[in-house]
Design a protein around this motif. Structure first.
Motif, PDB file in Angstrom:
ATOM      1  N   LEU A 125      53.572  45.139  37.053  1.00 14.70           N
ATOM      2  CA  LEU A 125      53.129  44.456  35.532  1.00 14.70           C
ATOM      3  C   LEU A 125      52.494  45.716  34.678  1.00 14.70           C
ATOM      4  O   LEU A 125      51.330  46.081  35.251  1.00 14.70           O
ATOM      5  CB  LEU A 125      52.662  43.215  35.686  1.00 14.70           C
ATOM      6  N   ILE A 126      53.064  46.047  33.658  1.00 16.45           N
ATOM      7  CA  ILE A 126      52.158  46.742  32.767  1.00 16.45           C
ATOM      8  C   ILE A 126      51.568  45.947  31.686  1.00 16.45           C
ATOM      9  O   ILE A 126      52.342  45.365  30.949  1.00 16.45           O
ATOM     10  CB  ILE A 126      53.137  47.920  32.256  1.00 16.45           C
ATOM     11  N   LEU A 156      51.226  33.915  36.404  1.00 17.65           N
ATOM     12  CA  LEU A 156      51.982  34.825  35.751  1.00 17.65           C
ATOM     13  C   LEU A 156      51.902  36.078  36.385  1.00 17.65           C
ATOM     14  O   LEU A 156      52.722  36.830  36.565  1.00 17.65           O
ATOM     15  CB  LEU A 156      51.481  34.880  34.186  1.00 17.65           C
ATOM     16  N   PHE A 157      50.527  36.417  36.851  1.00 15.98           N
ATOM     17  CA  PHE A 157      50.272  37.720  37.604  1.00 15.98           C
ATOM     18  C   PHE A 157      50.685  37.790  38.903  1.00 15.98           C
ATOM     19  O   PHE A 157      50.874  38.767  39.569  1.00 15.98           O
ATOM     20  CB  PHE A 157      48.737  37.943  37.175  1.00 15.98           C
ATOM     21  N   ALA A 158      50.597  36.666  39.563  1.00 16.15           N
ATOM     22  CA  ALA A 158      50.715  36.544  40.871  1.00 16.15           C
ATOM     23  C   ALA A 158      51.800  37.148  41.633  1.00 16.15           C
ATOM     24  O   ALA A 158      51.879  37.780  42.679  1.00 16.15           O
ATOM     25  CB  ALA A 158      50.658  35.162  41.399  1.00 16.15           C
ATOM     26  N   PRO A 159      53.266  37.081  41.081  1.00 18.86           N
ATOM     27  CA  PRO A 159      54.558  37.554  41.729  1.00 18.86           C
ATOM     28  C   PRO A 159      54.469  39.367  41.467  1.00 18.86           C
ATOM     29  O   PRO A 159      55.229  39.881  42.156  1.00 18.86           O
ATOM     30  CB  PRO A 159      55.342  37.327  40.659  1.00 18.86           C
ATOM     31  N   PHE A 160      53.347  39.993  41.038  1.00 12.82           N
ATOM     32  CA  PHE A 160      53.500  41.450  40.987  1.00 12.82           C
ATOM     33  C   PHE A 160      52.617  42.125  41.993  1.00 12.82           C
ATOM     34  O   PHE A 160      51.268  41.529  42.153  1.00 12.82           O
ATOM     35  CB  PHE A 160      53.106  41.711  39.568  1.00 12.82           C
ATOM     36  N   GLN A 161      52.834  43.093  42.718  1.00  9.54           N
ATOM     37  CA  GLN A 161      52.267  43.615  43.691  1.00  9.54           C
ATOM     38  C   GLN A 161      51.123  44.639  43.149  1.00  9.54           C
ATOM     39  O   GLN A 161      49.897  44.704  43.649  1.00  9.54           O
ATOM     40  CB  GLN A 161      53.169  44.522  44.696  1.00  9.54           C
ATOM     41  N   GLU A 162      51.138  45.167  41.824  1.00 11.61           N
ATOM     42  CA  GLU A 162      50.381  45.905  41.432  1.00 11.61           C
ATOM     43  C   GLU A 162      50.382  45.606  39.702  1.00 11.61           C
ATOM     44  O   GLU A 162      51.423  45.293  39.295  1.00 11.61           O
ATOM     45  CB  GLU A 162      50.713  47.478  41.455  1.00 11.61           C
ATOM     46  N   ILE A 163      49.366  45.820  39.283  1.00  8.57           N
ATOM     47  CA  ILE A 163      49.269  45.593  37.701  1.00  8.57           C
ATOM     48  C   ILE A 163      48.466  46.805  36.969  1.00  8.57           C
ATOM     49  O   ILE A 163      47.606  47.306  37.357  1.00  8.57           O
ATOM     50  CB  ILE A 163      48.333  44.484  37.271  1.00  8.57           C
ATOM     51  N   TRP A 164      49.320  47.473  36.369  1.00 12.35           N
ATOM     52  CA  TRP A 164      48.881  48.716  35.761  1.00 12.35           C
ATOM     53  C   TRP A 164      48.351  48.585  34.345  1.00 12.35           C
ATOM     54  O   TRP A 164      48.980  47.971  33.406  1.00 12.35           O
ATOM     55  CB  TRP A 164      50.219  49.751  35.795  1.00 12.35           C
ATOM     56  N   VAL A 165      47.243  49.069  33.978  1.00 14.28           N
ATOM     57  CA  VAL A 165      46.614  48.906  32.869  1.00 14.28           C
ATOM     58  C   VAL A 165      46.566  50.096  32.053  1.00 14.28           C
ATOM     59  O   VAL A 165      45.769  51.076  32.637  1.00 14.28           O
ATOM     60  CB  VAL A 165      45.168  48.439  33.117  1.00 14.28           C
ATOM     61  N   LEU A 179      39.495  43.755  26.573  1.00 14.76           N
ATOM     62  CA  LEU A 179      40.887  43.015  26.894  1.00 14.76           C
ATOM     63  C   LEU A 179      41.100  43.649  28.006  1.00 14.76           C
ATOM     64  O   LEU A 179      42.083  43.014  28.864  1.00 14.76           O
ATOM     65  CB  LEU A 179      41.843  43.776  25.520  1.00 14.76           C
ATOM     66  N   SER A 180      41.006  44.835  28.433  1.00 15.04           N
ATOM     67  CA  SER A 180      41.548  45.633  29.832  1.00 15.04           C
ATOM     68  C   SER A 180      40.621  45.300  30.724  1.00 15.04           C
ATOM     69  O   SER A 180      40.845  46.290  31.677  1.00 15.04           O
ATOM     70  CB  SER A 180      41.891  46.924  29.488  1.00 15.04           C
ATOM     71  N   HIS A 181      39.358  44.764  30.527  1.00 18.57           N
ATOM     72  CA  HIS A 181      38.433  44.680  31.859  1.00 18.57           C
ATOM     73  C   HIS A 181      37.928  43.398  32.352  1.00 18.57           C
ATOM     74  O   HIS A 181      36.686  43.022  31.790  1.00 18.57           O
ATOM     75  CB  HIS A 181      37.370  45.516  31.378  1.00 18.57           C
ATOM     76  N   ASP A 182      38.813  42.655  32.529  1.00 19.91           N
ATOM     77  CA  ASP A 182      38.640  41.235  33.075  1.00 19.91           C
ATOM     78  C   ASP A 182      39.387  40.752  34.052  1.00 19.91           C
ATOM     79  O   ASP A 182      40.068  39.862  34.055  1.00 19.91           O
ATOM     80  CB  ASP A 182      38.732  40.224  31.869  1.00 19.91           C
ATOM     81  N   GLY A 183      39.569  41.595  35.145  1.00 15.59           N
ATOM     82  CA  GLY A 183      40.483  41.627  36.067  1.00 15.59           C
ATOM     83  C   GLY A 183      39.855  41.470  37.570  1.00 15.59           C
ATOM     84  O   GLY A 183      40.245  41.808  38.522  1.00 15.59           O
ATOM     85  N   ASP A 184      38.896  40.474  37.903  1.00 18.65           N
ATOM     86  CA  ASP A 184      38.515  40.004  38.903  1.00 18.65           C
ATOM     87  C   ASP A 184      39.690  39.776  39.860  1.00 18.65           C
ATOM     88  O   ASP A 184      40.243  39.029  39.575  1.00 18.65           O
ATOM     89  CB  ASP A 184      37.377  38.980  38.858  1.00 18.65           C
ATOM     90  N   PRO A 187      45.121  43.000  41.571  1.00 21.59           N
ATOM     91  CA  PRO A 187      45.604  44.213  41.979  1.00 21.59           C
ATOM     92  C   PRO A 187      45.585  45.448  41.153  1.00 21.59           C
ATOM     93  O   PRO A 187      46.793  45.772  40.698  1.00 21.59           O
ATOM     94  CB  PRO A 187      46.688  44.079  42.771  1.00 21.59           C
ATOM     95  N   LEU A 188      44.723  45.780  40.314  1.00 19.55           N
ATOM     96  CA  LEU A 188      44.570  47.006  39.218  1.00 19.55           C
ATOM     97  C   LEU A 188      44.759  48.231  39.547  1.00 19.55           C
ATOM     98  O   LEU A 188      44.046  48.775  40.480  1.00 19.55           O
ATOM     99  CB  LEU A 188      43.355  46.424  38.303  1.00 19.55           C
ATOM    100  N   ARG A 189      45.295  48.797  38.719  1.00 22.03           N
ATOM    101  CA  ARG A 189      45.479  50.389  38.658  1.00 22.03           C
ATOM    102  C   ARG A 189      45.307  50.647  37.371  1.00 22.03           C
ATOM    103  O   ARG A 189      46.356  50.456  36.233  1.00 22.03           O
ATOM    104  CB  ARG A 189      46.504  51.047  39.383  1.00 22.03           C
ATOM    105  N   TYR A 190      44.132  51.442  36.732  1.00 18.91           N
ATOM    106  CA  TYR A 190      44.005  51.888  35.443  1.00 18.91           C
ATOM    107  C   TYR A 190      44.769  53.348  35.272  1.00 18.91           C
ATOM    108  O   TYR A 190      44.642  54.378  36.262  1.00 18.91           O
ATOM    109  CB  TYR A 190      42.656  52.213  34.839  1.00 18.91           C
ATOM    110  N   ILE A 191      45.798  53.420  34.755  1.00 14.04           N
ATOM    111  CA  ILE A 191      46.862  54.580  34.722  1.00 14.04           C
ATOM    112  C   ILE A 191      46.485  55.558  33.428  1.00 14.04           C
ATOM    113  O   ILE A 191      47.230  56.368  33.316  1.00 14.04           O
ATOM    114  CB  ILE A 191      48.438  53.985  34.694  1.00 14.04           C
ATOM    115  N   GLY A 192      45.571  55.059  32.707  1.00 14.51           N
ATOM    116  CA  GLY A 192      45.254  55.775  31.327  1.00 14.51           C
ATOM    117  C   GLY A 192      46.080  55.422  30.150  1.00 14.51           C
ATOM    118  O   GLY A 192      47.364  54.652  30.476  1.00 14.51           O
ATOM    119  N   PRO A 193      45.984  55.656  28.851  1.00 11.91           N
ATOM    120  CA  PRO A 193      47.052  55.368  27.872  1.00 11.91           C
ATOM    121  C   PRO A 193      48.239  55.893  27.716  1.00 11.91           C
ATOM    122  O   PRO A 193      48.568  57.085  28.521  1.00 11.91           O
ATOM    123  CB  PRO A 193      45.990  55.786  26.582  1.00 11.91           C
ATOM    124  N   LEU A 194      49.313  55.150  27.518  1.00 14.93           N
ATOM    125  CA  LEU A 194      50.665  55.697  27.180  1.00 14.93           C
ATOM    126  C   LEU A 194      50.811  56.028  25.782  1.00 14.93           C
ATOM    127  O   LEU A 194      50.660  55.365  24.928  1.00 14.93           O
ATOM    128  CB  LEU A 194      51.328  54.481  27.909  1.00 14.93           C
TER     129      LEU A 194
END
Length: 369
Positions: A125-126, A156-165, A179-184, A187-194
């Protein structure tokens, strides 16, 4: 592509709220194609129209439209239409299950479409929306809103193995703020802006304004008319990019009173990058995808958030507090005064963006089925 790497099939979907989710996903799609992988697209509405235009060679699955119709208060409009969105999540997941039963898919990537996953296929999930901003009228109930969203987002997030921020990892020096920093425990990965745009030589002409307008109707057209009305008779050189794909909307008559005026319904990434680089100031909504584009090109901008769209209001306020860009609410817009404030703001300063090829190499070699 390395000859030792096996070509994979990636199903890639995006939400259709305006063009932002589709456009910001394009550098990831382009990188996959460049590495020799097969990409199947999935979307609806304007996002699907954009992808059909840009990727005529790729297969595209048509999904049910999620397009939100914004009234006077965008947040309440979205909440009111949420039952339809939840129904669409179920329907699009059923479509994915039917498609993957008869077609090979190695990985599913979804930009904010929560039904695009499969329990037996790695799914990513992105999203930058780890937190949702409440309507301004709910500020006294902030804690209730936050707790409700955390409860709601869990399934909503549970089915995804990774969440790309798509943001910088720093919680103090990022683009999306809280907005992008409340992910206790996510499984987050910060990929940088797109951004699909391409930095180039900046050569802005004096007294030139680029009106960069997209997003849901009717608010897009309302802002277009308001800006053109306030620019009537101006000495500025005005270029309008309307963010319309496959539509033929007439311009407000007032545009005829602007002596130096150009209008484009839609521009491909290279042409849009050129227009941003050759204009002194950008005037736009404060949507997150637009902010990422302007950051990528180190542009100077001012913002007019969509009325009642709490996220855009928050992002615009945060950019002003950081002395990057000013904003005004649409119902009190004084364009002359807003433009005059730009000398007090830095604009977006250059920062490095991710290596999308390397991101995919790492992901496709390590993600387990």
């Amino acid at each position: 592509m390395n000859t030792n790497e096996k070509s994979k099939t990636i199903l890639f979907g995006a939400l259709d709220w305006g063009l932002g989710h589709a456009t910001r996903s394009m550098p990831l799609i382009d990188a996959l194609i460049g590495l020799g992988h097969e990409v199947v697209l999935a979307s609806s509405g304007d996002a699907a129209s954009l992808w059909r235009l840009h990727y005529p060679q790729l297969k595209l699955l048509s999904l049910a439209e999620n397009e939100v119709v914004y009234g006077k208060n965008a947040s309440w409009s979205a909440l009111w239409q949420s039952p339809r969105f939840l129904k669409n999540i179920h329907h699009e997941n059923q479509l994915i299950r039917r498609y993957t039963a008869n077609n090979k898919v190695d990985l599913i990537v979804s930009d904010n479409r929560y039904g695009l996953y499969h329990p037996k296929i790695p799914s990513i999930l992105i999203t930058h929306q780890l937190r949702l901003m409440p309507p301004q009228s709910w500020l006294l109930l902030q804690k209730l809103w936050e707790n409700s969203w955390k409860t709601f987002r869990k399934p909503l997030f549970a089915p995804f193995q990774e969440i790309w921020v798509p943001d910088f990892a720093s919680p103090t020096d990022n683009l999306a703020g809280a907005l992008s920093h409340d992910g206790d425990k996510l499984p987050l990965r910060y990929i940088g802006p797109l951004s699909r745009l391409r930095p180039g030589i900046k050569n802005p002409a004096q007294n030139s304004l680029l009106l960069l307008l997209s997003g849901p109707e009717p608010q897009r057209s309302l802002l277009e008319a308001l800006l053109l009305q306030q620019l009537a008779g101006t000495t500025y050189r005005i270029t309008l990019v309307r963010g319309l794909v496959g539509k033929n909307l007439s311009l407000p008559a007032i545009s005829g009173s602007i002596p130096d005026f150009q209008c484009y319904d839609y521009l491909e990434p290279e042409a849009l990058s050129h227009e941003i680089n050759r204009h002194e100031l950008i005037i736009s909504r404060s949507g997150y995808s637009t902010i990422m584009d302007l950051q990528h090109l180190s542009a100077r901008a001012v913002f007019v958030p969509t009325p009642g769209q709490a996220e855009q209001e928050y992002l615009a306020q945060r950019l002003m507090e950081r002395k990057i860009a000013a904003f005004q609410p649409q119902n009190a817009l004084n364009l002359t005064a807003l433009i005059a404030t730009t000398s007090h703001f830095s604009g977006f300063l250059p920062r490095s963006f991710p290596d999308y090829d390397q991101l995919w190499r790492e992901t496709l070699s390590s993600l387990k089925a």
